[in-house]
Design an enzyme around this catalytic site. Structure first.
Site, PDB file in Angstrom:
ATOM      1  N   CYS A 101       0.931  -1.226   0.012  1.00  0.00           N
ATOM      2  CA  CYS A 101       0.212   0.007  -0.189  1.00  0.00           C
ATOM      3  C   CYS A 101       0.628   1.212   0.034  1.00  0.00           C
ATOM      4  O   CYS A 101       1.340   1.650   1.075  1.00  0.00           O
ATOM      5  CB  CYS A 101      -1.077  -0.395   1.215  1.00  0.00           C
ATOM      6  SG  CYS A 101      -1.200   1.433   1.752  1.00  0.00           S
ATOM      7  N   CYS A 124       0.122   4.063   2.632  1.00  0.00           N
ATOM      8  CA  CYS A 124       0.580   3.399   4.208  1.00  0.00           C
ATOM      9  C   CYS A 124       2.133   3.869   3.769  1.00  0.00           C
ATOM     10  O   CYS A 124       2.740   4.491   5.298  1.00  0.00           O
ATOM     11  CB  CYS A 124       0.907   2.083   4.052  1.00  0.00           C
ATOM     12  SG  CYS A 124      -1.377   1.262   4.007  1.00  0.00           S
TER      13      CYS A 124
END
Ligand SMILES: [Zn+2]
Length: 148
Positions: free
Chosen positions: A68, A71
């Site tokens: 991600c 993230c």
């Protein structure tokens, strides 16, 4: 409540911290790991449950995954925010890819998602990447004055 209880991210041991002593350098009485490392540790689902159920300080979990992009972008901000909180907030990370059951129990729909727990229950949740300042503000706004 005079006694602070902090759960070790490495072994899950529950440590009682006397209020008079600074908690920054405290070590786990069971395994010797530093209780407040410079960066938030990744925990598994069982450890996270212990943090929430047995610890007395607020628990802030960043649910993320290695694939991600947002993230990964948020990782340094989360680290910096956790350093600013120090021992007042238990900042940990949960990898939703390796801890799928725990992420499912938390009903994570998108990542990154931050969840704040206090006294065994969820008191806030936010999805999407944030800057250090936004994280600090978001957490502080949700904590009772005594805890923040
Ligand atoms: Zn330990």
């Amino acid at each position: 409540m005079s006694e602070t209880r902090v759960v070790c991210t490495r072994c899950g041991g529950v440590n009682r911290l006397p209020p008079a002593r600074p908690a920054e350098g405290a070590k786990c009485g069971k395994c010797g790991a530093r209780l407040f490392a410079d960066h938030p540790d990744d925990v598994d689902g069982a450890n996270l449950d212990r943090q929430i159920a047995k610890g007395t300080i607020p628990v802030l979990v960043d649910v993320w995954a290695p694939w991600c992009g947002p993230c990964r972008m948020m990782t340094p901000a989360f680290e910096a925010a956790s350093q600013r909180f120090g021992p007042r907030v238990r900042a940990v990370k949960l990898n939703s890819e390796t801890e799928q059951a725990a992420a499912a129990r938390l009903t994570i729909r998108s990542i990154p998602t931050m969840i704040l727990f206090l006294g065994g229950r969820e008191i806030g949740r936010s999805s999407g990447a944030m800057t250090t300042g936004q994280i600090v503000e978001w957490v502080s706004a949700r904590l009772p004055a005594a805890a923040a």
